[in-house]
Scaffold this active site. Structure first.
Site, PDB file in Angstrom:
ATOM      1  CE  LYS A   8     -43.585 -21.822 -40.457  1.00 47.59           C
ATOM      2  NZ  LYS A   8     -42.908 -23.200 -40.978  1.00 47.59           N
ATOM      3  N   GLY A  11     -37.587 -22.758 -40.919  1.00 48.17           N
ATOM      4  CA  GLY A  11     -36.503 -22.635 -40.571  1.00 48.17           C
ATOM      5  C   GLY A  11     -35.999 -23.603 -41.090  1.00 48.17           C
ATOM      6  N   GLY A  42     -35.662 -23.384 -36.373  1.00 46.26           N
ATOM      7  CA  GLY A  42     -35.545 -24.530 -35.646  1.00 46.26           C
ATOM      8  C   GLY A  42     -33.924 -24.387 -35.497  1.00 46.26           C
ATOM      9  CG  ASP A 160     -46.188 -24.437 -39.054  1.00 41.62           C
ATOM     10  OD1 ASP A 160     -46.140 -23.735 -40.560  1.00 41.62           O
ATOM     11  OD2 ASP A 160     -46.009 -25.880 -38.609  1.00 41.62           O
ATOM     12  CE  LYS A 215     -44.253 -26.710 -43.033  1.00 40.31           C
ATOM     13  NZ  LYS A 215     -43.744 -27.302 -41.630  1.00 40.31           N
TER      14      LYS A 215
END
Length: 259
Positions: A8, A11, A42, A160, A215
């Site tokens: 992952k 941003g 984001g 996430d 997270k």
């Protein structure tokens, strides 16, 4: 069973990921692992929202998503960010394919709280057949976290949560969160390994705070189905030639913690 690693990319780190990072993801594939990348976006969404003069706010760490905000998020995530990551992987020598959670119902969701959050969903099903098929064709899937419900309505999904759901559904070997920090920090030092109970204690005492909380929550939610979760720095840390990664590893059972 495939050695699947779900990566992952936050941003805030995407624009700062080095060529070495993308080459290391391709090297991971060549070493026999099967990487899947889930990304956020984001900061880029914020920039476009400001340019379009669309108001946006956060509730409990989640972006309140009106129709205008959703349309903007889709443009950024499924267009600009997704295709740039696909391009970067391919420039590094890999074969990547860009998808959103809407494609082939890859990420089916249900709204979290429409009255408070609008079009924000949480994953309830993952099209694992599609992902396994792509992996078998030696492709690296790059996934934008826009989901879809049974009525065809699109929803913004926390990246996430999307990565955690995909890792859990595929019973991935590892879930990796690429951030702008080396891992979980305690007294200024990066912890190499921690266990679930220690995570909960560090959230309570404030050692883990802010953007690290979602997270580690996603990490804890997936540990029943994933061997380990890692948090690493995408700006300075790369995946090694043997497919290993440096960062903080979160496991279910106790292992020696290095401080």
């Amino acid at each position: 069973m495939k050695d699947i690693v779900v990566i992952k990319c936050g941003g805030s780190t995407i624009s700062e990921l080095s060529d070495a990072f993308f080459k290391s993801v391709v090297q991971m594939k060549r070493s026999g692992k099967y990487p899947i990348v889930v990304h956020g976006g984001g900061p880029m969404i914020n920039q476009l929202l400001q340019k379009l003069e669309i108001k946006s706010e956060f509730v409990d760490g989640l972006r309140k998503t009106t129709e205008d905000v959703l349309e903007t998020a889709e443009m950024v995530l499924c267009g600009r960010v997704n295709k740039q990551l696909v391009t970067n992987i391919q420039l590094a020598g890999g074969l990547a394919i860009g998808l959103s959670g809407c494609d082939a119902k890859l990420l089916e969701v249900t709204p979290i709280n429409e009255g408070m959050l609008g079009f924000v969903g949480e994953p309830v099903a993952v099209n694992t057949s599609l992902l396994n098929s792509l992996l078998e064709q030696d492709m690296i899937p790059i996934i934008a976290p826009i989901g879809i419900n049974e009525l065809g309505t699109h929803y913004n999904v926390n990246a996430d949560s999307a990565a955690g759901a995909i890792a859990k559904a595929l019973q991935a070997d590892q879930l990796v969160f690429v951030t702008d920090v080396d891992g979980i920090l305690k007294d200024g030092d990066c912890l190499q390994t921690v266990v679930a109970q220690e995570i909960e204690e560090m959230v309570i005492d404030g050692t883990i705070y802010g953007g690290m909380i979602p997270k580690v929550k996603a990490a804890l939610a997936t540990l029943a189905d994933v061997e380990s979760v890692m948090i690493m720095n995408g700006k300075d840390t790369t995946i090694q030639e043997d497919g290993s990664i440096k960062g903080t590893v979160i496991t279910k059972s106790h292992v020696q913690t290095h401080v």
